[in-house]
Write an enzyme that holds these catalytic residues in place. Structure first.
Site, mmCIF file in Angstrom:
data_model
loop_
_atom_site.group_PDB
_atom_site.id
_atom_site.type_symbol
_atom_site.label_atom_id
_atom_site.label_comp_id
_atom_site.label_asym_id
_atom_site.label_seq_id
_atom_site.Cartn_x
_atom_site.Cartn_y
_atom_site.Cartn_z
ATOM 1 N N SER A 85 0.823 -1.205 0.000
ATOM 2 C CA SER A 85 0.000 0.000 0.000
ATOM 3 C C SER A 85 0.856 1.253 0.000
ATOM 4 O O SER A 85 1.969 1.265 0.546
ATOM 5 C CB SER A 85 -0.889 -0.001 1.250
ATOM 6 O OG SER A 85 -1.501 1.253 1.443
ATOM 7 N N TYR B 114 -1.712 0.233 10.229
ATOM 8 C CA TYR B 114 -1.951 -0.426 8.938
ATOM 9 C C TYR B 114 -0.743 -0.273 8.025
ATOM 10 O O TYR B 114 -0.230 -1.258 7.470
ATOM 11 C CB TYR B 114 -3.195 0.157 8.272
ATOM 12 C CG TYR B 114 -3.317 -0.246 6.814
ATOM 13 C CD1 TYR B 114 -3.581 -1.566 6.469
ATOM 14 C CD2 TYR B 114 -3.152 0.688 5.796
ATOM 15 C CE1 TYR B 114 -3.673 -1.939 5.134
ATOM 16 C CE2 TYR B 114 -3.256 0.317 4.463
ATOM 17 C CZ TYR B 114 -3.521 -0.992 4.132
ATOM 18 O OH TYR B 114 -3.605 -1.366 2.816
ATOM 19 N N LYS C 149 2.106 -3.127 6.503
ATOM 20 C CA LYS C 149 2.426 -3.313 5.090
ATOM 21 C C LYS C 149 3.924 -3.158 4.841
ATOM 22 O O LYS C 149 4.517 -3.915 4.048
ATOM 23 C CB LYS C 149 1.626 -2.336 4.229
ATOM 24 C CG LYS C 149 0.149 -2.683 4.143
ATOM 25 C CD LYS C 149 -0.062 -4.057 3.515
ATOM 26 C CE LYS C 149 -1.510 -4.401 3.323
ATOM 27 N NZ LYS C 149 -1.704 -5.738 2.718
#
Length: 322
Positions: free
Chosen positions: A116, A140, A144
């Site tokens: 991402s 998050y 990643k």
């Protein structure tokens, strides 16, 4: 045979359909927490379960003769990750580690990881290149980035060809039935408010951008899917590959501009947006440089913002007739 984890979800189902249309054999593993079996093409087998379930992974990889894994399954809401980082680390990193362990044990030769643009964090450049230092602003994004490190290390240690594809902001749909049904992304979020007679929301209008709203690089989900097909085939051709590539268009669109396009496409143009407080973990501007993926894979985006909104709106109307 290719395994797509999370293949019944919004992005995953587009990837599965693109692979199947390209003549690749595909099997899907999905816990169906957000996925829908109806999204899958006829003939594609679905194995229901968690990426944390090692015995299930062993059975799926061995039973289907998988040689390539495309790992898309993950939790992906930035604000939720700030509120519940333990769940995000367990699901995203623990799940990835388990899939990698099973892949190595099964003799898988290629591993494609869904990453991402959230890995970058706040940036002060017009176009983000893959060599820019990463400073993710949310758990998050941290999962990643750490996932990319884990994939690269496992690839080097165990002879896997690897790639991490850094998605920018995904929107649109290939067909109405594949449209995004969640509310975490801006397009369905604005649709839901507009059809209820509510003003669209903007989370923060005081960013250091031309109109004060966040600027993002929006990518049609069909383009995301075609990039996966190109990357998976590259990994099969190049056993030594270790790629990290943006999937973006190189064009920035502000949240306010996107809301304007949504209003024009849907015909809901009469309501001024409502400004809400900033969401934690949102950088002001993140727009991709797409030069590396063009060079490495010969890939470029084909669709624009209006295409994304129009296709997403067709899907919304199909699910919400009248």
């Amino acid at each position: 045979m290719m395994l797509v984890t999370g293949g019944a979800g919004y992005i995953g189902s587009h990837v599965v359909r693109a692979l199947a249309a390209a003549g690749e054999g595909v099997v899907v593993l999905d816990d169906l927490s957000t996925g829908d079996p109806a999204r899958l093409p006829a003939g594609v087998p679905l194995e229901r379960g968690s990426v944390l379930d090692r015995p299930l992974l062993d059975r799926v990889l061995g039973g289907h003769g998988v040689d390539t894994v495309i790992h898309i399954a993950a939790k992906k809401q930035v604000a939720e990750s700030v509120a519940d980082p333990l769940t995000y680390y367990r699901e995203n990193l623990g799940g990835l580690r388990t899939v990698l362990e099973a892949s190595v044990a099964a003799g898988v030769r290629a591993f494609l990881f869904s990453s991402s643009a959230a890995v970058y964090g706040p940036v002060d450049v017009d176009l983000v290149t893959e060599d820019l230092p990463c400073a993710p602003m949310s758990p998050y994004g941290q999962t990643k980035l750490a996932g990319e490190w884990l994939v690269a290390a496992a690839g080097q240690a165990h002879g896997l060809a690897t790639a991490a594809l850094r998605y920018f902001n995904v929107a649109g749909a290939a067909t109405p039935e594949l449209a995004d049904t969640g509310e975490a992304n801006i397009v369905p979020m604005v649709f839901r408010r507009l059809v209820r007679g509510l003003p669209p929301q903007i989370f923060g209008a005081d960013y250091p951008t031309p109109d004060g709203t966040c600027v993002r690089d929006y990518v049609h989900v069909e383009d995301i899917a075609s990039a996966h097909v190109a990357a998976a085939r590259r990994l099969r051709e190049d056993p030594a590959a270790n790629l990290v590539l943006n999937i973006g268009t190189g064009t920035g669109v502000s949240v306010a501009e996107m809301i304007g396009v949504i209003g024009e496409v849907t015909g809901h143009t009469g309501r001024a947006p409502e400004v809400a407080p900033r969401r934690p973990g949102d950088p002001a501007r993140v727009v991709a440089s797409a030069d590396a993926i063009a060079k490495e894979l010969g890939w470029t985006a084909r669709f624009g913002v209006r295409d994304m909104v129009a296709s997403a709106w067709a899907g919304w109307q199909a699910r919400n007739p009248g």
